[in-house]
Design a protein around this motif. Structure first.
Motif, short mmCIF file in Angstrom:
data_model
loop_
_atom_site.label_atom_id
_atom_site.label_comp_id
_atom_site.label_asym_id
_atom_site.label_seq_id
_atom_site.Cartn_x
_atom_site.Cartn_y
_atom_site.Cartn_z
N ARG A 61 0.81 -1.21 0.00
CA ARG A 61 0.00 0.00 0.00
C ARG A 61 0.85 1.26 0.00
O ARG A 61 0.47 2.28 -0.58
CB ARG A 61 -0.97 0.02 1.18
CG ARG A 61 -1.97 1.14 0.95
CD ARG A 61 -3.12 1.19 1.85
NE ARG A 61 -3.90 -0.01 1.89
CZ ARG A 61 -5.17 0.00 2.26
NH1 ARG A 61 -5.74 1.13 2.59
NH2 ARG A 61 -5.83 -1.12 2.33
N ASN A 62 2.02 1.23 0.64
CA ASN A 62 2.89 2.40 0.62
C ASN A 62 3.32 2.74 -0.80
O ASN A 62 3.40 3.92 -1.17
CB ASN A 62 4.12 2.19 1.50
CG ASN A 62 3.78 2.25 2.97
OD1 ASN A 62 2.76 2.79 3.39
ND2 ASN A 62 4.65 1.67 3.79
N SER A 63 3.60 1.73 -1.61
CA SER A 63 3.97 1.96 -3.01
C SER A 63 2.79 2.53 -3.79
O SER A 63 2.96 3.42 -4.63
CB SER A 63 4.43 0.66 -3.67
OG SER A 63 5.59 0.16 -3.04
N ALA A 64 1.59 2.01 -3.52
CA ALA A 64 0.40 2.52 -4.20
C ALA A 64 0.17 3.99 -3.85
O ALA A 64 -0.09 4.81 -4.73
CB ALA A 64 -0.82 1.68 -3.80
N ARG A 65 0.29 4.32 -2.59
CA ARG A 65 0.10 5.70 -2.15
C ARG A 65 1.19 6.61 -2.71
O ARG A 65 0.92 7.73 -3.13
CB ARG A 65 0.08 5.76 -0.62
CG ARG A 65 -0.01 7.15 -0.04
CD ARG A 65 -1.13 7.98 -0.55
NE ARG A 65 -2.40 7.54 -0.05
CZ ARG A 65 -3.55 8.15 -0.38
NH1 ARG A 65 -3.56 9.20 -1.16
NH2 ARG A 65 -4.68 7.70 0.09
N ALA A 66 2.43 6.12 -2.73
CA ALA A 66 3.54 6.91 -3.28
C ALA A 66 3.31 7.20 -4.76
O ALA A 66 3.59 8.31 -5.24
CB ALA A 66 4.86 6.18 -3.07
N TRP A 67 2.79 6.21 -5.50
CA TRP A 67 2.46 6.44 -6.90
C TRP A 67 1.39 7.52 -7.02
O TRP A 67 1.53 8.47 -7.79
CB TRP A 67 1.98 5.15 -7.57
CG TRP A 67 1.27 5.42 -8.85
CD1 TRP A 67 1.83 5.73 -10.05
CD2 TRP A 67 -0.15 5.46 -9.04
NE1 TRP A 67 0.85 5.96 -10.99
CE2 TRP A 67 -0.37 5.80 -10.39
CE3 TRP A 67 -1.24 5.24 -8.21
CZ2 TRP A 67 -1.65 5.93 -10.93
CZ3 TRP A 67 -2.51 5.37 -8.73
CH2 TRP A 67 -2.71 5.70 -10.08
N TYR A 68 0.30 7.36 -6.27
CA TYR A 68 -0.82 8.31 -6.36
C TYR A 68 -0.36 9.73 -6.04
O TYR A 68 -0.78 10.68 -6.69
CB TYR A 68 -1.95 7.88 -5.41
CG TYR A 68 -3.16 8.75 -5.54
CD1 TYR A 68 -4.12 8.48 -6.51
CD2 TYR A 68 -3.36 9.84 -4.70
CE1 TYR A 68 -5.24 9.28 -6.63
CE2 TYR A 68 -4.48 10.64 -4.82
CZ TYR A 68 -5.42 10.36 -5.79
OH TYR A 68 -6.52 11.16 -5.93
N ASP A 69 0.49 9.87 -5.05
CA ASP A 69 0.97 11.19 -4.62
C ASP A 69 2.14 11.71 -5.45
O ASP A 69 2.55 12.86 -5.27
CB ASP A 69 1.38 11.15 -3.15
CG ASP A 69 0.20 10.92 -2.21
OD1 ASP A 69 -0.95 11.22 -2.59
OD2 ASP A 69 0.43 10.41 -1.10
N SER A 70 2.67 10.88 -6.35
CA SER A 70 3.87 11.27 -7.10
C SER A 70 3.61 12.46 -8.02
O SER A 70 2.49 12.68 -8.49
CB SER A 70 4.38 10.09 -7.93
OG SER A 70 3.53 9.83 -9.04
N GLU A 71 4.68 13.19 -8.29
CA GLU A 71 4.61 14.32 -9.21
C GLU A 71 4.15 13.85 -10.59
O GLU A 71 3.34 14.51 -11.25
CB GLU A 71 6.01 14.94 -9.33
CG GLU A 71 6.02 16.43 -9.23
CD GLU A 71 7.44 16.96 -9.28
OE1 GLU A 71 7.92 17.24 -10.41
OE2 GLU A 71 8.05 17.09 -8.21
N ALA A 72 4.66 12.71 -11.02
CA ALA A 72 4.32 12.19 -12.35
C ALA A 72 2.83 11.91 -12.48
O ALA A 72 2.21 12.27 -13.49
CB ALA A 72 5.12 10.92 -12.63
N TYR A 73 2.23 11.27 -11.47
CA TYR A 73 0.79 10.98 -11.56
C TYR A 73 -0.04 12.23 -11.36
O TYR A 73 -1.04 12.44 -12.05
CB TYR A 73 0.36 9.88 -10.59
CG TYR A 73 -1.10 9.55 -10.80
CD1 TYR A 73 -1.53 9.04 -12.02
CD2 TYR A 73 -2.04 9.79 -9.82
CE1 TYR A 73 -2.88 8.78 -12.26
CE2 TYR A 73 -3.39 9.53 -10.04
CZ TYR A 73 -3.80 9.02 -11.26
OH TYR A 73 -5.13 8.78 -11.50
#
Length: 95
Positions: A61-73
């Motif tokens: 879930r940390n990876s999922a959240r990091a993706w969602y919050d990422s600059e790229a996304y």
């Protein structure tokens, strides 16, 4: 424990949405995201789900959240938000 992004939505503006799928795909890999389901004509069996169903698997879930919050996304999220109605949710998988 793996985590999944579940998305179910209706595209309200196809022209505005068109750039979203090719723009979001490259944002997943750096976070271990793997597109598992992308169905734009889901068959409703119960209830009233929207026609678009997406499932993305992440290592946790940390990876999922990091993706969602990422600059790229965050740079492409408006293509979905502004041109569709529905939901996204993070859920934990079974080990």
């Amino acid at each position: 424990m793996p985590a999944y992004l579940l998305a179910n939505y209706t595209i309200t503006n196809p022209d505005g949405y068109a750039d979203y799928p090719p723009s979001v795909a490259p944002t997943l890999e750096p976070f271990g995201g793997e597109l598992v389901v992308a169905d734009f004509s889901s068959e409703a069996v119960e209830g009233s789900p929207a026609p678009v169903s997406i499932v993305v698997k992440f290592p946790d879930r940390n990876s999922a959240r990091a993706w969602y919050d990422s600059e790229a996304y965050q740079a492409v999220i408006g293509l979905r938000r502004d041109n569709s109605e529905g939901f996204l949710a993070f859920v934990d998988g079974i080990v």
